[in-house]
Write a protein that holds these residues in place. Structure first.
Motif, mmCIF file in Angstrom:
data_model
loop_
_atom_site.group_PDB
_atom_site.id
_atom_site.type_symbol
_atom_site.label_atom_id
_atom_site.label_comp_id
_atom_site.label_asym_id
_atom_site.label_seq_id
_atom_site.Cartn_x
_atom_site.Cartn_y
_atom_site.Cartn_z
ATOM 1 N N LYS A 1 57.920 53.322 72.183
ATOM 2 C CA LYS A 1 57.797 52.169 71.278
ATOM 3 C C LYS A 1 58.483 52.396 69.935
ATOM 4 O O LYS A 1 58.820 51.441 69.243
ATOM 5 C CB LYS A 1 56.314 51.835 71.057
ATOM 6 N N ASN A 2 58.639 53.658 69.522
ATOM 7 C CA ASN A 2 59.443 53.962 68.339
ATOM 8 C C ASN A 2 58.923 53.272 67.073
ATOM 9 O O ASN A 2 59.688 52.712 66.283
ATOM 10 C CB ASN A 2 60.904 53.550 68.600
ATOM 11 N N LEU A 3 57.613 53.316 66.874
ATOM 12 C CA LEU A 3 57.009 52.632 65.728
ATOM 13 C C LEU A 3 57.461 53.211 64.393
ATOM 14 O O LEU A 3 57.552 52.500 63.396
ATOM 15 C CB LEU A 3 55.480 52.703 65.827
ATOM 16 N N GLY A 4 57.736 54.506 64.370
ATOM 17 C CA GLY A 4 58.198 55.122 63.122
ATOM 18 C C GLY A 4 59.468 54.472 62.613
ATOM 19 O O GLY A 4 59.639 54.291 61.399
ATOM 20 N N HIS A 5 60.366 54.107 63.517
ATOM 21 C CA HIS A 5 61.610 53.447 63.096
ATOM 22 C C HIS A 5 61.309 52.061 62.549
ATOM 23 O O HIS A 5 61.912 51.636 61.550
ATOM 24 C CB HIS A 5 62.571 53.351 64.287
ATOM 25 N N VAL A 6 60.391 51.351 63.174
ATOM 26 C CA VAL A 6 60.005 50.027 62.682
ATOM 27 C C VAL A 6 59.526 50.123 61.239
ATOM 28 O O VAL A 6 59.942 49.344 60.367
ATOM 29 C CB VAL A 6 58.895 49.413 63.562
ATOM 30 N N VAL A 7 58.645 51.079 60.989
ATOM 31 C CA VAL A 7 58.070 51.247 59.654
ATOM 32 C C VAL A 7 59.139 51.648 58.643
ATOM 33 O O VAL A 7 59.167 51.147 57.510
ATOM 34 C CB VAL A 7 56.925 52.286 59.686
ATOM 35 N N ALA A 8 60.034 52.550 59.042
ATOM 36 C CA ALA A 8 61.102 52.983 58.136
ATOM 37 C C ALA A 8 62.042 51.824 57.798
ATOM 38 O O ALA A 8 62.470 51.677 56.650
ATOM 39 C CB ALA A 8 61.886 54.134 58.780
ATOM 40 N N VAL A 9 62.354 50.999 58.790
ATOM 41 C CA VAL A 9 63.209 49.822 58.553
ATOM 42 C C VAL A 9 62.511 48.855 57.599
ATOM 43 O O VAL A 9 63.130 48.302 56.678
ATOM 44 C CB VAL A 9 63.550 49.121 59.882
ATOM 45 N N PHE A 10 61.217 48.677 57.802
ATOM 46 C CA PHE A 10 60.464 47.785 56.912
ATOM 47 C C PHE A 10 60.478 48.308 55.482
ATOM 48 O O PHE A 10 60.642 47.533 54.524
ATOM 49 C CB PHE A 10 59.019 47.659 57.412
ATOM 50 N N TYR B 1 51.012 35.978 66.377
ATOM 51 C CA TYR B 1 52.307 35.298 66.484
ATOM 52 C C TYR B 1 52.331 34.036 65.620
ATOM 53 O O TYR B 1 53.392 33.596 65.166
ATOM 54 C CB TYR B 1 52.602 34.938 67.941
ATOM 55 N N GLU B 2 51.154 33.467 65.387
ATOM 56 C CA GLU B 2 51.065 32.278 64.537
ATOM 57 C C GLU B 2 50.963 32.637 63.061
ATOM 58 O O GLU B 2 51.078 31.778 62.191
ATOM 59 C CB GLU B 2 49.861 31.435 64.967
ATOM 60 N N THR B 3 50.743 33.922 62.776
ATOM 61 C CA THR B 3 50.698 34.406 61.388
ATOM 62 C C THR B 3 52.045 34.965 60.960
ATOM 63 O O THR B 3 52.420 34.866 59.785
ATOM 64 C CB THR B 3 49.624 35.520 61.254
ATOM 65 N N CYS B 4 52.787 35.509 61.926
ATOM 66 C CA CYS B 4 54.038 36.215 61.626
ATOM 67 C C CYS B 4 55.228 35.517 62.300
ATOM 68 O O CYS B 4 55.341 35.555 63.532
ATOM 69 C CB CYS B 4 53.971 37.666 62.113
ATOM 70 N N PRO B 5 56.090 34.901 61.526
ATOM 71 C CA PRO B 5 57.257 34.224 62.121
ATOM 72 C C PRO B 5 58.370 35.174 62.554
ATOM 73 O O PRO B 5 59.323 34.738 63.197
ATOM 74 C CB PRO B 5 57.737 33.305 60.992
ATOM 75 N N TYR B 6 58.228 36.478 62.215
ATOM 76 C CA TYR B 6 59.270 37.450 62.562
ATOM 77 C C TYR B 6 58.639 38.603 63.345
ATOM 78 O O TYR B 6 57.561 39.081 62.998
ATOM 79 C CB TYR B 6 59.954 37.979 61.296
ATOM 80 N N PHE B 7 59.347 39.040 64.380
ATOM 81 C CA PHE B 7 58.831 40.078 65.267
ATOM 82 C C PHE B 7 59.864 41.197 65.368
ATOM 83 O O PHE B 7 61.059 40.933 65.561
ATOM 84 C CB PHE B 7 58.570 39.496 66.655
ATOM 85 N N ILE B 8 59.404 42.454 65.236
ATOM 86 C CA ILE B 8 60.309 43.615 65.330
ATOM 87 C C ILE B 8 59.879 44.517 66.483
ATOM 88 O O ILE B 8 58.712 44.889 66.597
ATOM 89 C CB ILE B 8 60.306 44.447 64.028
ATOM 90 N N SER B 9 60.850 44.850 67.338
ATOM 91 C CA SER B 9 60.624 45.831 68.407
ATOM 92 C C SER B 9 61.808 46.785 68.421
ATOM 93 O O SER B 9 62.939 46.366 68.671
ATOM 94 C CB SER B 9 60.500 45.133 69.762
ATOM 95 N N CYS B 10 61.549 48.053 68.156
ATOM 96 C CA CYS B 10 62.621 49.057 68.145
ATOM 97 C C CYS B 10 62.442 50.040 69.303
ATOM 98 O O CYS B 10 62.776 51.221 69.191
ATOM 99 C CB CYS B 10 62.646 49.791 66.815
ATOM 100 N N ALA B 11 61.897 49.552 70.415
ATOM 101 C CA ALA B 11 61.595 50.410 71.561
ATOM 102 C C ALA B 11 62.826 51.162 72.053
ATOM 103 O O ALA B 11 63.929 50.639 72.068
ATOM 104 C CB ALA B 11 61.010 49.565 72.693
#
Length: 362
Positions: A200-209, A259-269
């Motif tokens: 899932k590569n969550l660390g990359h998601v967080v770093a990008v954020f 999904y109704e709270t967040c209009p943007y979705f990130i997946s760096c799997a």
């Protein structure tokens, strides 16, 4: 038809395998078939894989007079059922439900730095599970794969079994209306979903954020179903941490609120064993999906048309791509418009019909 679905996962499992199996079985039931789901009796982690496979084979032996027409079993869970069916010439046919071929996963692992791999494939898996999986493929009547890329990989690795390969991807329940299409009040809220695994590569998601917040300080990130250690080891400022919300566990039935709270979705799997249910669900709500350009994702996301493809490895590059997309209002509108259409093309009822056609083939 009388169909058994089987997987060595806990009964309370809410992961992608369980959701896919329950969705397909429920759909077949609604179409008039008799369906049973057989899962592990263990509360955590499932049984030993050989024990589960043997129990399943024994269950079939006890039904020799009235066996099921099909057993759809995950990975090598159906090995002994296939062996029993062949030995006693039963009417029962066995489908290997391939939710990410283990040997393919191992190849991906080998291309990554060892430091990135949590829970790597063990020597026991390579010595025992891999051969058992190959034997299961050999004995099974067909192999159900969730991605075209996996089918191509399997066909290249096992050419003599190509005729057994069948394509049954994941599907979602998509409505007729989008949450975010045409909305001008969309907050800069980003959502990411997944467990604490190297895939899932969550660390990359967080770093990008963290890099993205330098350009857009109002951005917020919601990590849902990620466990409590999703940001472990990632260097962040206190302001960045304050802009993040972690929901360690969530019931899939309550995911719509995110999904109704967040209009943007990130997946760096780095790897997906099928078309990501989370991505499909985000698309069904009209979310703008930013996803790493791995083979399974590129089958459903066309860059800058119904989503944006990221490198998944370069933090600065991916943050720049996201920022550039957010600044392009026309492209964001187009992506939101096409997102729901993509989800509708991948809706669950279409995949149920696809599976039914596979099972009804002579």
């Amino acid at each position: 038809m009388n169909v058994w679905f089987a997987a060595n996962i806990p009964k309370q499992s809410k992961g992608g395998i369980a959701r896919s199996m329950r969705g397909l079985s429920e759909g077949l039931g609604q179409r008039g078939h008799c369906v049973r789901i057989l899962l592990s009796t263990s509360d955590y982690g499932g049984d030993n894989y050989l024990v589960f496979a043997m129990k399943l084979g024994l269950r079939l032996l006890l039904r020799l007079r009235n066996p099921p027409d099909w057993i759809i079993a995950r990975s090598s869970d159906g090995f002994f059922c296939a062996l029993v069916a062949k030995t006693f010439a039963l009417k029962t046919r066995v489908a290997l439900h391939n939710h990410g071929w283990e040997e393919n996963v191992y190849e991906v692992e080998q291309r990554l730095p060892r430091s990135l791999i949590s829970f790597p494939t063990t020597w026991k898996a390579r010595m025992f599970r891999f051969p058992l999986l190959r034997l299961t493929l050999s004995l099974s009547d067909c192999c159900l794969s969730g991605t075209l890329s996996e089918l191509r990989w399997l066909g290249g690795r096992y050419p003599k079994h190509r005729r057994k390969m069948r394509y049954v991807p994941n599907g979602v329940r998509a409505g007729r209306e989008s949450t975010w299409e045409g909305r001008s009040d969309a907050p800069m809220h980003f959502l990411s979903v997944g467990g604490e695994t190297w895939k899932k590569n969550l660390g990359h998601v967080v770093a990008v954020f963290g890099e993205l917040r330098k350009r857009a300080p109002v951005a917020r990130l919601f990590l849902v179903g990620t466990g409590s250690n999703a940001i472990k080891g990632v260097v962040l400022t206190e302001d960045d941490r304050a802009a993040m919300t972690i929901v360690a566990e969530e019931d899939p039935q309550r995911m719509s609120q995110w999904y109704e709270t967040c209009p943007y979705f990130i997946s760096c799997a780095r790897y997906e064993g099928g078309h990501s249910l989370a991505i499909l669900e985000a698309l069904s709500h009209g979310c703008v999906v930013f996803a790493s350009a791995i083979p399974s994702t590129k089958e459903i996301i066309t860059n800058n048309n119904n989503g944006v493809l990221l490198s998944g490895v370069d933090v600065m590059e991916d943050a720049a791509k996201i920022a550039g997309a957010l600044a392009n209002g026309a492209m964001i509108d187009r992506i939101r418009r096409h997102a729901l259409r993509t989800a509708q093309r991948n809706r669950l009822d279409r995949q149920i019909i696809r599976l039914e056609k596979v099972l009804c083939r002579p």
